[in-house]
Write a protein that holds these residues in place. Structure first.
Motif, short mmCIF file in Angstrom:
data_model
loop_
_atom_site.label_atom_id
_atom_site.label_comp_id
_atom_site.label_asym_id
_atom_site.label_seq_id
_atom_site.Cartn_x
_atom_site.Cartn_y
_atom_site.Cartn_z
N GLU A 274 45.66 31.03 31.98
CA GLU A 274 47.09 31.26 31.71
C GLU A 274 47.65 32.31 32.67
OE1 GLU A 274 47.30 32.30 27.63
OE2 GLU A 274 46.77 30.29 26.91
N THR A 275 46.89 33.36 32.90
CA THR A 275 47.31 34.39 33.85
C THR A 275 47.46 33.82 35.25
OG1 THR A 275 46.16 36.10 32.57
CG2 THR A 275 46.66 36.62 34.86
N ALA A 276 46.57 32.91 35.62
CA ALA A 276 46.53 32.39 36.98
C ALA A 276 47.74 31.52 37.31
CB ALA A 276 45.25 31.58 37.19
N GLN A 277 48.45 31.03 36.32
CA GLN A 277 49.58 30.15 36.61
C GLN A 277 50.68 30.86 37.39
OE1 GLN A 277 48.81 26.99 35.99
NE2 GLN A 277 46.96 27.95 35.13
N ALA A 278 50.70 32.18 37.32
CA ALA A 278 51.75 32.94 38.02
C ALA A 278 51.40 33.22 39.48
CB ALA A 278 52.01 34.26 37.30
N GLY A 279 50.16 32.92 39.90
CA GLY A 279 49.77 33.11 41.29
C GLY A 279 49.41 34.54 41.62
N ARG A 280 50.42 35.42 41.74
CA ARG A 280 50.20 36.82 42.08
C ARG A 280 50.75 37.68 40.95
NH1 ARG A 280 52.37 39.46 47.70
NH2 ARG A 280 51.54 37.47 48.47
N ARG A 281 49.94 38.65 40.50
CA ARG A 281 50.35 39.52 39.40
C ARG A 281 50.10 40.98 39.78
NH1 ARG A 281 50.29 36.59 34.48
NH2 ARG A 281 51.30 38.43 33.62
N ASP A 282 50.85 41.87 39.17
CA ASP A 282 50.63 43.32 39.36
C ASP A 282 50.53 43.70 40.85
OD1 ASP A 282 50.59 43.61 36.65
OD2 ASP A 282 48.45 44.03 36.49
N THR A 283 51.41 43.19 41.67
CA THR A 283 51.49 43.49 43.10
C THR A 283 50.38 42.84 43.92
OG1 THR A 283 52.51 45.62 42.61
CG2 THR A 283 51.69 45.30 44.85
N ARG A 284 49.09 43.05 43.54
CA ARG A 284 48.04 42.52 44.39
C ARG A 284 46.90 41.84 43.63
NH1 ARG A 284 47.91 45.01 48.23
NH2 ARG A 284 49.57 46.53 47.93
N LEU A 285 47.11 41.53 42.34
CA LEU A 285 46.12 40.73 41.61
C LEU A 285 46.31 39.27 42.00
CD1 LEU A 285 43.86 40.45 39.49
CD2 LEU A 285 45.67 40.20 37.76
N TRP A 286 45.28 38.69 42.59
CA TRP A 286 45.34 37.36 43.20
C TRP A 286 44.58 36.36 42.33
CZ3 TRP A 286 40.82 35.51 46.11
CH2 TRP A 286 41.03 34.29 46.77
N THR A 287 45.24 35.26 41.96
CA THR A 287 44.65 34.32 41.02
C THR A 287 44.58 32.90 41.59
OG1 THR A 287 46.80 33.85 39.98
CG2 THR A 287 45.50 35.68 39.07
N GLY A 288 44.70 32.76 42.92
CA GLY A 288 44.77 31.44 43.53
C GLY A 288 43.56 30.57 43.27
N GLY A 301 40.96 38.35 42.20
CA GLY A 301 40.65 39.49 43.04
C GLY A 301 41.87 40.34 43.33
N LEU A 302 41.63 41.41 44.05
CA LEU A 302 42.70 42.25 44.57
C LEU A 302 42.76 42.03 46.08
CD1 LEU A 302 42.03 45.59 42.64
CD2 LEU A 302 43.68 43.80 42.07
N VAL A 303 43.98 41.99 46.63
CA VAL A 303 44.18 41.65 48.04
C VAL A 303 44.95 42.77 48.73
CG1 VAL A 303 45.21 40.00 49.65
CG2 VAL A 303 44.19 39.18 47.51
N GLY A 304 44.50 43.16 49.92
CA GLY A 304 45.20 44.17 50.71
C GLY A 304 44.26 44.85 51.68
N THR A 305 44.72 45.95 52.23
CA THR A 305 43.85 46.79 53.06
C THR A 305 42.84 47.47 52.14
OG1 THR A 305 45.21 48.76 52.82
CG2 THR A 305 45.78 47.24 54.63
N PRO A 306 41.73 47.97 52.68
CA PRO A 306 40.81 48.71 51.81
C PRO A 306 41.49 49.83 51.02
CG PRO A 306 39.77 48.27 53.91
CD PRO A 306 41.20 47.82 54.05
N GLU A 307 42.40 50.54 51.64
CA GLU A 307 43.12 51.61 50.94
C GLU A 307 43.94 51.05 49.78
OE1 GLU A 307 44.39 55.41 50.01
OE2 GLU A 307 43.00 54.94 51.64
N GLN A 308 44.63 49.93 50.01
CA GLN A 308 45.46 49.34 48.96
C GLN A 308 44.60 48.79 47.82
OE1 GLN A 308 47.48 46.57 51.54
NE2 GLN A 308 49.39 47.74 51.48
N VAL A 309 43.51 48.13 48.15
CA VAL A 309 42.64 47.59 47.11
C VAL A 309 41.98 48.72 46.32
CG1 VAL A 309 40.54 46.25 46.69
CG2 VAL A 309 42.28 45.38 48.26
N ALA A 310 41.57 49.77 47.01
CA ALA A 310 41.00 50.93 46.31
C ALA A 310 42.01 51.53 45.35
CB ALA A 310 40.54 51.98 47.32
N ALA A 311 43.27 51.63 45.77
CA ALA A 311 44.30 52.16 44.88
C ALA A 311 44.50 51.23 43.68
CB ALA A 311 45.61 52.31 45.65
#
Length: 362
Positions: A274-288, A301-311
């Motif tokens: 159900e969460t995955a139907q939205a594609g992208r959640r919380d800025t960088r939560l990736w559900t593709g 997963g989380l998508v971004g630069t290492p700094e962004q994913v760490a944050a």
């Protein structure tokens, strides 16, 4: 609150993005390389998965423990196929041989067809959780009892049970989102395992499990499973994620597997889908990938630069997540990248938070 990292050792260097080449069921060279790379990369443990048609997790863990010195192992184990007294001795023996580096991840099982492959038929999901509850009672008693004990329950009976070998320190990880699962988690989990969902959903799950555990005087940790996608720029990271989705789609189409529309059997996957139907959640939560595969297992997963994913990971840390299970779509290469670029950043950010209160989900 410290932070722990759990990696992953499958049985060959493949994932959902690979197809067309038949892999060995057990690639020993890959297992060796993955164990050594994740030890060198600063992982605390690695998960060894369980499947009804895959190599045996405890034996793979024993091999990997023999070629490493510090790396811990999270051994997936399914109750119901081994008598709990025997399983307790097997796990305690592995723990002793590894120098106290073993934890067990209890996988109750949600899909009837997968369970049936190992002969577990005619048992409902609610009954399986009741069986797991009794199984874990016996497991812990074998690990702690100084004298022989008897047990007579609905699922198991033992007379004069006693193990001469005890584990040094063998934490129990446990997952499951149904009410029955939450009850068992409250009674038994040292660490409760979640898949990567939104901050709000994870916070709600943490609250539920904490409430359940408090009734038994327990205070578990929490593990979040993610498939991080990192690159030098945010744009490149999202392009990489999009490419992964397209490769998974193409592989599933070539194999005649369903593209979306699949309804998983267990409550956790249903919620994740159900969460995955939205594609992208919380800025960088990736559900593709979760949307394509019916949210089968660890697929967000989380998508971004290492700094962004760490944050992004620190956002979960701040609501009570103290373990992160991270694995990639290029298993060995991604594990190396995580050890070099992601794990040190998260540890540094956690260190910055020491000395001030953490806003935990209450």
């Amino acid at each position: 609150m410290s932070v722990k990292f759990i990696g992953y050792i499958g049985f060959n260097n493949t994932s959902e993005v690979h197809s067309g080449v038949r892999q060995r069921a057990l690639d020993i060279d890959y297992v060796n390389a993955a164990a050594k790379a994740q030890e060198a990369g600063g992982f605390d443990r690695v998960l060894i998965p369980f499947g009804s048609n895959s190599p045996e997790s405890q034996l793979v863990a024993a091999h990997a423990a023999a070629i490493t010195t510090r790396l811990g192992f999270l051994v997936a184990h399914r109750p119901g196929f081994t008598q709990p007294t025997l399983a307790a001795r097997q796990l305690a023996t592995l723990d002793q041989l590894s120098g106290g580096r073993v934890a067990v991840h209890i996988i109750t099982g949600g899909a009837d067809d997968e369970m049936a492959r190992d002969g577990d038929v005619g048992v409902s999901k609610a009954e399986r959780y009741a069986r797991t509850d009794e199984y874990l009672d016996i497991l812990r008693q074998e690990w702690t009892a100084a004298e022989p004990f008897d047990h007579k329950g609905r699922w198991y009976e033992a007379r004069g049970a006693h193990s001469l070998i005890k584990p040094q320190n063998l934490p129990v990880f446990f997952g499951g989102s149904s009410p029955e699962a939450i009850e068992v988690a409250g009674r038994h989990a040292d660490v409760y395992a979640l898949w990567g969902e939104t901050i709000e959903q994870v916070q709600d799950a943490v609250r539920q499990v904490r409430r359940s555990a408090q009734r038994f005087g327990r205070d578990p940790g929490f593990s979040l499973s993610l498939r991080p996608v990192i690159a030098d720029t945010e744009e490149a990271a999202w392009k990489k994620a999009d490419d992964i989705v397209e490769q998974v789609r193409a592989n599933r189409e070539a194999a005649g597997l369903p593209i979306s529309g699949h309804r998983p059997a267990n409550a956790g996957s249903l919620r994740l889908l159900e969460t995955a139907q939205a594609g992208r959640r919380d800025t960088r939560l990736w559900t593709g990938v979760a949307a394509l595969t019916g949210a089968q297992g660890n697929s967000t997963g989380l998508v971004g630069t290492p700094e962004q994913v760490a944050a992004g990971m620190l956002d979960y840390y701040d609501i009570g997540i103290d373990h992160f299970l991270i694995r990639g779509f290029e298993p060995l290469d991604d594990a190396v990248d995580y050890g070099r670029e992601l794990i040190p950043l998260v540890r540094a950010k956690v260190a910055e938070r020491e000395g001030r209160p953490i806003a935990l989900a209450g």
